[in-house]
Design a protein around this motif. Structure first.
Motif, PDB file in Angstrom:
ATOM      1  N   ASN A  45     -19.034  89.425  62.812  1.00  0.00           N
ATOM      2  CA  ASN A  45     -19.457  89.601  64.204  1.00  0.00           C
ATOM      3  C   ASN A  45     -18.594  90.660  64.862  1.00  0.00           C
ATOM      4  OD1 ASN A  45     -21.213  87.402  63.976  1.00  0.00           O
ATOM      5  ND2 ASN A  45     -19.688  85.967  64.733  1.00  0.00           N
ATOM      6  N   LEU A  46     -19.178  91.402  65.776  1.00  0.00           N
ATOM      7  CA  LEU A  46     -18.443  92.324  66.629  1.00  0.00           C
ATOM      8  C   LEU A  46     -18.515  91.763  68.038  1.00  0.00           C
ATOM      9  CD1 LEU A  46     -17.009  95.025  67.256  1.00  0.00           C
ATOM     10  CD2 LEU A  46     -19.286  96.036  67.511  1.00  0.00           C
ATOM     11  N   VAL A  47     -17.357  91.613  68.669  1.00  0.00           N
ATOM     12  CA  VAL A  47     -17.273  91.091  70.035  1.00  0.00           C
ATOM     13  C   VAL A  47     -16.591  92.156  70.888  1.00  0.00           C
ATOM     14  CG1 VAL A  47     -16.411  89.246  71.506  1.00  0.00           C
ATOM     15  CG2 VAL A  47     -17.055  88.739  69.140  1.00  0.00           C
ATOM     16  N   LEU A  48     -17.304  92.647  71.907  1.00  0.00           N
ATOM     17  CA  LEU A  48     -16.760  93.638  72.825  1.00  0.00           C
ATOM     18  C   LEU A  48     -16.375  92.943  74.127  1.00  0.00           C
ATOM     19  CD1 LEU A  48     -19.375  96.505  72.342  1.00  0.00           C
ATOM     20  CD2 LEU A  48     -17.235  96.124  71.100  1.00  0.00           C
ATOM     21  N   MET A  49     -15.176  93.276  74.665  1.00  0.00           N
ATOM     22  CA  MET A  49     -14.685  92.635  75.887  1.00  0.00           C
ATOM     23  C   MET A  49     -14.250  93.681  76.907  1.00  0.00           C
ATOM     24  SD  MET A  49     -12.537  89.715  73.900  1.00  0.00           S
ATOM     25  CE  MET A  49     -12.284  90.739  72.480  1.00  0.00           C
ATOM     26  N   ASP A  50     -14.327  93.304  78.180  1.00  0.00           N
ATOM     27  CA  ASP A  50     -13.857  94.201  79.241  1.00  0.00           C
ATOM     28  C   ASP A  50     -12.360  93.990  79.462  1.00  0.00           C
ATOM     29  OD1 ASP A  50     -13.597  91.867  80.740  1.00  0.00           O
ATOM     30  OD2 ASP A  50     -15.308  92.291  82.039  1.00  0.00           O
ATOM     31  N   VAL A  56     -18.537  91.334  76.806  1.00  0.00           N
ATOM     32  CA  VAL A  56     -19.542  92.270  77.297  1.00  0.00           C
ATOM     33  C   VAL A  56     -20.756  92.258  76.377  1.00  0.00           C
ATOM     34  CG1 VAL A  56     -20.004  94.719  77.760  1.00  0.00           C
ATOM     35  CG2 VAL A  56     -17.782  93.754  78.329  1.00  0.00           C
ATOM     36  N   TRP A  57     -20.496  92.153  75.068  1.00  0.00           N
ATOM     37  CA  TRP A  57     -21.580  92.236  74.083  1.00  0.00           C
ATOM     38  C   TRP A  57     -21.105  91.629  72.774  1.00  0.00           C
ATOM     39  CZ3 TRP A  57     -22.258  94.727  69.360  1.00  0.00           C
ATOM     40  CH2 TRP A  57     -23.582  94.897  68.943  1.00  0.00           C
ATOM     41  N   GLU A  90     -18.307  98.913  79.963  1.00  0.00           N
ATOM     42  CA  GLU A  90     -16.874  99.179  79.922  1.00  0.00           C
ATOM     43  C   GLU A  90     -16.250  98.293  78.853  1.00  0.00           C
ATOM     44  OE1 GLU A  90     -12.960  98.770  82.785  1.00  0.00           O
ATOM     45  OE2 GLU A  90     -14.951  98.621  83.673  1.00  0.00           O
ATOM     46  N   ILE A  91     -15.593  98.922  77.877  1.00  0.00           N
ATOM     47  CA  ILE A  91     -14.995  98.185  76.757  1.00  0.00           C
ATOM     48  C   ILE A  91     -13.488  98.435  76.773  1.00  0.00           C
ATOM     49  CG2 ILE A  91     -14.944  97.865  74.265  1.00  0.00           C
ATOM     50  CD1 ILE A  91     -17.744  99.199  74.222  1.00  0.00           C
ATOM     51  N   ALA A  92     -12.724  97.359  76.819  1.00  0.00           N
ATOM     52  CA  ALA A  92     -11.264  97.471  76.801  1.00  0.00           C
ATOM     53  C   ALA A  92     -10.693  97.031  75.456  1.00  0.00           C
ATOM     54  CB  ALA A  92     -10.653  96.637  77.923  1.00  0.00           C
ATOM     55  N   GLU A  93     -11.392  96.126  74.790  1.00  0.00           N
ATOM     56  CA  GLU A  93     -10.930  95.658  73.484  1.00  0.00           C
ATOM     57  C   GLU A  93     -12.107  95.120  72.692  1.00  0.00           C
ATOM     58  OE1 GLU A  93      -8.599  91.876  73.554  1.00  0.00           O
ATOM     59  OE2 GLU A  93      -8.773  92.089  75.717  1.00  0.00           O
ATOM     60  N   TYR A  94     -11.875  94.991  71.393  1.00  0.00           N
ATOM     61  CA  TYR A  94     -12.917  94.435  70.536  1.00  0.00           C
ATOM     62  C   TYR A  94     -12.278  93.593  69.450  1.00  0.00           C
ATOM     63  CZ  TYR A  94     -11.776  98.149  67.169  1.00  0.00           C
ATOM     64  OH  TYR A  94     -11.143  98.968  66.287  1.00  0.00           O
ATOM     65  N   GLU A  95     -13.065  92.667  68.944  1.00  0.00           N
ATOM     66  CA  GLU A  95     -12.658  91.823  67.820  1.00  0.00           C
ATOM     67  C   GLU A  95     -13.769  91.832  66.779  1.00  0.00           C
ATOM     68  OE1 GLU A  95     -11.795  87.844  69.101  1.00  0.00           O
ATOM     69  OE2 GLU A  95      -9.761  88.376  69.669  1.00  0.00           O
ATOM     70  N   ASP A 111      -8.706  95.343  68.125  1.00  0.00           N
ATOM     71  CA  ASP A 111      -7.852  96.350  68.736  1.00  0.00           C
ATOM     72  C   ASP A 111      -8.182  96.406  70.216  1.00  0.00           C
ATOM     73  OD1 ASP A 111      -5.971  98.331  68.928  1.00  0.00           O
ATOM     74  OD2 ASP A 111      -7.143  99.852  67.888  1.00  0.00           O
ATOM     75  N   SER A 112      -7.237  96.922  70.976  1.00  0.00           N
ATOM     76  CA  SER A 112      -7.490  97.160  72.390  1.00  0.00           C
ATOM     77  C   SER A 112      -7.184  98.617  72.686  1.00  0.00           C
ATOM     78  CB  SER A 112      -6.643  96.229  73.258  1.00  0.00           C
ATOM     79  OG  SER A 112      -5.278  96.458  73.006  1.00  0.00           O
ATOM     80  N   PHE A 113      -7.856  99.147  73.677  1.00  0.00           N
ATOM     81  CA  PHE A 113      -7.673 100.538  74.052  1.00  0.00           C
ATOM     82  C   PHE A 113      -6.665 100.582  75.194  1.00  0.00           C
ATOM     83  CE2 PHE A 113     -12.159  99.937  72.765  1.00  0.00           C
ATOM     84  CZ  PHE A 113     -12.133 100.675  71.593  1.00  0.00           C
TER      85      PHE A 113
END
Length: 133
Positions: A45-50, A56-57, A90-95, A111-113
């Motif tokens: 799974n890809l999890v995008l977070m703000d 977010v997605w 807006e994406i700040a980090e992902y898992e 990782d986080s940006f």
């Protein structure tokens, strides 16, 4: 009077027994320990977070069939996110979550940006991660 030596066959069998016990000992226990740490991965799974940590997605992909992932293996995953909405994402980090055949999360990395990444409608962003057991 000279001391009688053992027949060569007896000496050879003792040497082989000793050599085989030395070879099998560490290799066998190491393999058993590694086998117990191996994971079976079936999908991810890809999890995008703000920036607040809110999701977010999410997206889920099949790994092309379950495979065994063990010590000394390295796994690289590349996921592409395309913003199909009418607003910016807006994406700040992902898992990236590694999933078993039963649907359980068996590993997680991400990782986080430094600054949030803004993905405008129609734009794509490739996210990559590497994981080692």
């Amino acid at each position: 009077m000279a001391k009688q030596l053992e027949p060569p066959r007896t000496i050879r069998s003792r040497v082989w027994a000793l050599v085989n016990s030395i070879k099998r000992g560490p290799a066998y226990s190491k393999t058993a320990a590694e086998a117990s740490r191996a994971l079976r991965i079936a999908r991810y799974n890809l999890v995008l977070m703000d920036h607040d940590g809110q999701v977010v997605w999410t997206g889920e992909w099949d790994a092309g069939g379950a495979f065994e992932f063990g010590p000394r293996h390295s796994l690289r995953i590349f996921c592409e996110f395309t913003n199909h909405s009418n607003r910016e994402a807006e994406i700040a980090e992902y898992e990236i979550e590694l999933m078993s055949e039963e649907g359980l999360v068996v590993g997680r990395f991400g990782d986080s940006f430094g600054d949030s990444v803004v993905v405008v409608p129609g734009q794509s962003k490739v996210l990559a991660g590497q994981w080692q057991l």
